[in-house]
Design a protein around this motif. Structure first.
Motif, PDB file in Angstrom:
ATOM      1  N   SER A   1      40.010  59.183  47.302  1.00 32.35           N
ATOM      2  CA  SER A   1      40.349  57.900  46.670  1.00 32.35           C
ATOM      3  C   SER A   1      40.699  56.912  47.763  1.00 32.35           C
ATOM      4  N   VAL A   2      40.141  55.714  47.660  1.00 25.85           N
ATOM      5  CA  VAL A   2      40.533  54.665  48.596  1.00 25.85           C
ATOM      6  C   VAL A   2      41.261  53.594  47.794  1.00 25.85           C
ATOM      7  N   ILE A   3      42.494  53.318  48.193  1.00 22.03           N
ATOM      8  CA  ILE A   3      43.339  52.392  47.445  1.00 22.03           C
ATOM      9  C   ILE A   3      43.445  51.079  48.200  1.00 22.03           C
ATOM     10  N   ILE A   4      43.088  49.995  47.540  1.00 21.87           N
ATOM     11  CA  ILE A   4      43.057  48.693  48.223  1.00 21.87           C
ATOM     12  C   ILE A   4      43.818  47.644  47.419  1.00 21.87           C
ATOM     13  N   PRO A   5      45.042  47.305  47.840  1.00 20.21           N
ATOM     14  CA  PRO A   5      45.771  46.231  47.165  1.00 20.21           C
ATOM     15  C   PRO A   5      45.135  44.886  47.517  1.00 20.21           C
ATOM     16  N   CYS A   6      44.900  44.048  46.532  1.00 22.61           N
ATOM     17  CA  CYS A   6      44.288  42.744  46.793  1.00 22.61           C
ATOM     18  C   CYS A   6      45.090  41.650  46.120  1.00 22.61           C
ATOM     19  N   PHE A   7      45.424  40.656  46.875  1.00 18.65           N
ATOM     20  CA  PHE A   7      46.084  39.480  46.311  1.00 18.65           C
ATOM     21  C   PHE A   7      45.375  38.251  46.848  1.00 18.65           C
ATOM     22  N   ASN A   8      44.663  37.563  45.990  1.00 18.10           N
ATOM     23  CA  ASN A   8      43.885  36.395  46.387  1.00 18.10           C
ATOM     24  C   ASN A   8      42.977  36.687  47.580  1.00 18.10           C
ATOM     25  N   GLU A   9      42.138  37.697  47.439  1.00 14.02           N
ATOM     26  CA  GLU A   9      41.260  38.102  48.531  1.00 14.02           C
ATOM     27  C   GLU A   9      39.811  37.753  48.237  1.00 14.02           C
TER      28      GLU A   9
ATOM     29  N   ASP B   1      41.527  64.322  45.947  1.00 11.41           N
ATOM     30  CA  ASP B   1      42.247  65.373  46.664  1.00 11.41           C
ATOM     31  C   ASP B   1      43.035  64.755  47.799  1.00 11.41           C
ATOM     32  N   CYS B   2      42.576  63.593  48.243  1.00 15.61           N
ATOM     33  CA  CYS B   2      43.343  62.832  49.214  1.00 15.61           C
ATOM     34  C   CYS B   2      43.092  61.356  48.953  1.00 15.61           C
ATOM     35  N   ALA B   3      44.010  60.532  49.436  1.00 16.41           N
ATOM     36  CA  ALA B   3      43.900  59.102  49.171  1.00 16.41           C
ATOM     37  C   ALA B   3      44.129  58.330  50.455  1.00 16.41           C
ATOM     38  N   VAL B   4      43.308  57.301  50.664  1.00 17.11           N
ATOM     39  CA  VAL B   4      43.501  56.418  51.816  1.00 17.11           C
ATOM     40  C   VAL B   4      43.987  55.074  51.295  1.00 17.11           C
ATOM     41  N   ILE B   5      45.066  54.550  51.896  1.00 19.47           N
ATOM     42  CA  ILE B   5      45.518  53.205  51.533  1.00 19.47           C
ATOM     43  C   ILE B   5      45.052  52.250  52.627  1.00 19.47           C
ATOM     44  N   MET B   6      44.414  51.164  52.239  1.00 24.87           N
ATOM     45  CA  MET B   6      44.009  50.192  53.256  1.00 24.87           C
ATOM     46  C   MET B   6      44.057  48.760  52.726  1.00 24.87           C
ATOM     47  N   ASP B   7      44.155  47.788  53.630  1.00 25.98           N
ATOM     48  CA  ASP B   7      44.184  46.377  53.241  1.00 25.98           C
ATOM     49  C   ASP B   7      42.799  45.893  52.854  1.00 25.98           C
ATOM     50  N   ALA B   8      42.783  44.834  52.068  1.00 30.51           N
ATOM     51  CA  ALA B   8      41.506  44.296  51.608  1.00 30.51           C
ATOM     52  C   ALA B   8      40.832  43.426  52.659  1.00 30.51           C
ATOM     53  N   ASP B   9      41.569  43.020  53.692  1.00 33.96           N
ATOM     54  CA  ASP B   9      41.047  41.995  54.599  1.00 33.96           C
ATOM     55  C   ASP B   9      40.290  42.559  55.802  1.00 33.96           C
ATOM     56  N   LEU B  10      39.965  43.848  55.743  1.00 32.95           N
ATOM     57  CA  LEU B  10      39.217  44.527  56.808  1.00 32.95           C
ATOM     58  C   LEU B  10      39.976  44.574  58.136  1.00 32.95           C
ATOM     59  N   GLN B  11      41.298  44.361  58.073  1.00 35.65           N
ATOM     60  CA  GLN B  11      42.085  44.562  59.288  1.00 35.65           C
ATOM     61  C   GLN B  11      42.259  46.051  59.540  1.00 35.65           C
ATOM     62  N   HIS B  12      42.044  46.817  58.501  1.00 31.70           N
ATOM     63  CA  HIS B  12      42.054  48.270  58.625  1.00 31.70           C
ATOM     64  C   HIS B  12      40.611  48.732  58.588  1.00 31.70           C
ATOM     65  N   PRO B  13      40.015  49.030  59.741  1.00 27.46           N
ATOM     66  CA  PRO B  13      38.571  49.315  59.778  1.00 27.46           C
ATOM     67  C   PRO B  13      38.201  50.561  58.966  1.00 27.46           C
ATOM     68  N   PRO B  14      37.335  50.402  57.972  1.00 28.55           N
ATOM     69  CA  PRO B  14      36.926  51.525  57.132  1.00 28.55           C
ATOM     70  C   PRO B  14      36.249  52.619  57.939  1.00 28.55           C
ATOM     71  N   GLU B  15      35.697  52.240  59.112  1.00 24.76           N
ATOM     72  CA  GLU B  15      34.999  53.230  59.939  1.00 24.76           C
ATOM     73  C   GLU B  15      35.910  54.389  60.347  1.00 24.76           C
ATOM     74  N   LEU B  16      37.216  54.176  60.225  1.00 23.69           N
ATOM     75  CA  LEU B  16      38.156  55.222  60.615  1.00 23.69           C
ATOM     76  C   LEU B  16      38.290  56.315  59.545  1.00 23.69           C
ATOM     77  N   ILE B  17      37.858  55.982  58.347  1.00 23.82           N
ATOM     78  CA  ILE B  17      38.114  56.898  57.229  1.00 23.82           C
ATOM     79  C   ILE B  17      37.485  58.283  57.429  1.00 23.82           C
ATOM     80  N   PRO B  18      36.215  58.349  57.866  1.00 18.09           N
ATOM     81  CA  PRO B  18      35.631  59.689  58.069  1.00 18.09           C
ATOM     82  C   PRO B  18      36.450  60.538  59.050  1.00 18.09           C
ATOM     83  N   GLU B  19      36.952  59.894  60.105  1.00 17.13           N
ATOM     84  CA  GLU B  19      37.763  60.654  61.068  1.00 17.13           C
ATOM     85  C   GLU B  19      39.051  61.144  60.399  1.00 17.13           C
TER      86      GLU B  19
END
Ligand code: UDP
Ligand code: MG
Length: 317
Positions: free
Chosen positions: A4-12, A90-108
């Motif tokens: 699961s990838v969780i992305i909080p968004c506020f005016n994004e 089975d696991c969850a990733v929390i990340m920002d909506a503004d791509l400041q958290h690079p999704p490319e890191l998720i596989p690692e």
């Protein structure tokens, strides 16, 4: 395995489509040898722009896109909690909506999860940040780590992978005043830190004004133990001892030399210092009482207006 990838968004609105695309690129079938099953849970934190419309459209196109929409802006903490509660991976990733958290890191991150880590934490350096902000942050963490019980590290934020065990631990904590940075550290479990280059926001603007940051900082100080109360007590005690000594000395002087010049200076000093310490102490008390007030009400953390998460008679607190 479901991620699961969780992305909080506020005016994004400005970035949300790019975020969906990047995530699908990284996690989707074409991404390489291994494709995960995944769900993207966007928590729309009462946006006033067309973030929700864009999410709906994305959800129509791709069944992996889920959204939970709040009835108004409840803050990022509430949005993260909702995301965790609505996630079923089975696991969850929390990340920002503004791509400041690079999704490319998720596989690692997932690789580390598969090796048995419960929290895989992405740590950013502060490259490209304003000098002043970096300095303030450094000072803040210095002070906070002396006062609170949990360890907080600069550069470590909400971008992390949590195992189901860790997610359950977090959702089991029902306190109203949530300070995630502390909670993540409080639950413990096996942690792995990976580093990444600081990213600037792709579009849109930050929602953290100085006022908001200050109030977040105070939350961090107050929400973990009662040491600030203890500090007030100690300060009061020291002041009383100090005053006692001072009074004694002045008294002896008066007895020996008689009353000398009107003690304007000393009187003002005493009033100012004592007044200041009292005000601070009352303020600290007030902070705790304010928090108790909110806890006692037992209100839900958020209210959901609309969602497409299947079977989401889920816990809503
Ligand atoms: N956010 C939110 N609710 C709020 C404020 C922010 O859900 O009330 C989200 C925002 O959409 C973003 C993340 O929290 O995905 C981080 O916000 P932002 O990028 O403004 O913070 P910064 O990166 O500047 O610390
Ligand atoms: Mg940001």
């Amino acid at each position: 395995m479901l991620l699961s990838v969780i992305i909080p968004c506020f005016n994004e609105s400005a970035v949300i489509e790019a975020t969906v695309d990047r995530l699908r690129e990284v996690l989707g079938e074409d991404a390489g040898k291994r494709a995960y099953e995944y769900e993207l849970i966007f928590v729309d934190d009462g946006s006033s722009d067309d973030t929700l419309e864009k999410l709906r459209r994305a959800a129509d196109k791709d069944a992996c896109v889920r959204f939970v929409s709040f009835s108004r802006n409840f803050g990022k903490e509430a949005a993260m909690l909702a995301g965790l509660q609505y996630s079923s991976g089975d696991c969850a990733v929390i990340m920002d909506a503004d791509l400041q958290h690079p999704p490319e890191l998720i596989p690692e991150m997932v690789t580390w999860f598969e090796q048995g880590y419960d929290q895989v934490i992405a740590k950013r350096n502060r490259k490209g940040d304003k000098k002043r902000a970096t300095l303030m942050a450094r000072l803040y963490y210095r002070i906070v780590n002396h006062i609170v019980d949990v360890k907080m590290v600069d550069g470590i934020g909400d971008f992390r992978l949590l195992s189901r065990k860790a997610v359950n631990a977090l959702t089991s904590m029902q306190e109203y005043n949530r300070f995630s940075k502390g909670l993540f550290s409080w639950i413990g479990f096996k942690e792995k830190i990976i580093e990444y280059e600081n990213q600037q926001r792709v579009a849109g603007e930050t929602k953290w004004s100085f006022k908001r940051l200050l109030s977040y900082g105070i939350d961090g100080l107050i929400s973990f133990n009662n040491k600030p109360l203890r500090i007030c007590f100690v300060m009061g005690g020291l002041l009383v001892i100090f005053s006692f000594v001072y009074i004694l000395i002045t008294l002896i002087q008066i007895l020996m030399h008689g009353v000398d010049v009107p003690g304007y200076f000393t009187t003002i000093c005493a009033i100012l210092i004592i007044g200041g310490v009292q005000l601070i102490s009352v303020g600290v008390l007030g902070e705790y009482i304010g928090r108790i007030y909110y806890e006692v009400k037992g209100r839900p953390h958020y209210l959901v207006q609309d969602t497409n998460v299947p079977g989401s008679g889920n816990s809503e607190d």
